[in-house]
Design an enzyme around this catalytic site. Structure first.
Site: not given
Length: 286
Positions: A162, A263
């Protein structure tokens, strides 16, 4: 407010939403969150590393977490390896002092993932360490990511890498899609397995000023997972400036059929009130 219902007719990933229970329903104890997600209509969830600094939690803790998910009927779709977020870190993969903790954690994380049918494991790269040569950190990171990718492959899972955002994570080296994808490609070249993928978190990409269309055009074939939150604020879609209808349409056009992780932080502080943008019929897996 976005018109996600209209967008869903051709673009929104119906039934592919997965809620991140490390940031959503955080007003509840961890073991109560899967049931709360189920009550809100979701059947899939993901987690950052849920045991704080414990890289090898007691079996009773692991069993309690497994039971919370299975009792709720919620699928754990994604899990972070040891990330040390509770200490303000951004992962342990490249940090020399955490080498043994990370490697011991691989087996624990993979075992937990296997027991819950989790097919995506996220390895945060780790911050730069003052006084340590970045090249040394990068060499260690590749070694660790190769180990993690092989372990994930053993249970039929992918390894996610990520990019975070520079304003909030100034010491984290992967702050562009290109930087994260470069690591993805290096891991795949080293293992020959092809199971390392890019976690495209569009909140972080927005904070970095990246062009969504360009990122999707360049890297959609490397996407292993997508996460969303509006910007600014990191709250639910419709509270900021991001065009989610356009984003969902572009993902669909690029052929992305994976999960979309929610998220974000609820703007009003109560998670159950933050889902009005997503009709209930789109929340559960098909």
């Amino acid at each position: 407010m976005i018109d996600v219902t209209a967008a869903s007719q051709h673009a929104f990933p119906n039934g592919r939403a997965t809620v991140n229970l490390s940031i959503l329903f955080s007003e509840l104890p961890l073991l109560e969150r899967p049931a709360a997600a189920a009550a809100a209509g979701f059947t899939a969830a993901e987690l950052w590393w849920p045991f704080g600094e414990e890289h090898t939690p007691a079996e009773a803790e692991l069993d309690a977490l497994r039971k919370a998910f299975t009792d709720a009927g919620v699928q754990l779709t994604g899990l972070n390896f040891l990330d040390d977020l509770t200490k303000g870190a951004r992962g342990t993969v490249s940090v020399p002092a955490e080498k043994e903790r990370f490697r011991e954690n691989i087996a624990v994380s993979v075992s937990l993932a296997e027991s819950l049918g989790t097919k995506a494991l996220n390895a945060l790269y780790g911050n730069r360490v003052e006084g340590v040569d970045p090249a040394e950190q990068d060499e260690l990171a590749l070694e660790n990511l190769v180990l993690a990718a092989r372990a994930a492959h053993g249970i039929g899972a992918i390894l996610l890498i990520e990019a975070l955002n520079k304003p909030e994570s100034p010491d984290y080296p992967l702050v562009t899609a290109a930087a994260a994808v470069e690591i993805v490609d290096k891991v795949n070249a080293a293992t020959g397995l092809g199971n390392a993928k890019f976690l495209a978190d569009f909140y972080h990409l927005a904070k970095n000023g990246e062009d969504f269309a360009a990122v999707i055009d360049a890297y959609a074939d490397r996407f292993g997972h997508v996460q969303i939150a509006d910007n600014p604020g990191r709250n639910e879609p419709g509270t900021g400036d991001l065009d989610f209808e356009d984003l969902f349409a572009r993902l669909a056009a690029a052929g992305y059929t994976g999960r979309v992780g929610l998220e974000y932080r609820p703007s009003a502080g109560v998670t159950a009130d933050s889902f009005e943008w997503l009709p209930r019929e789109l929340r559960a897996a098909n």
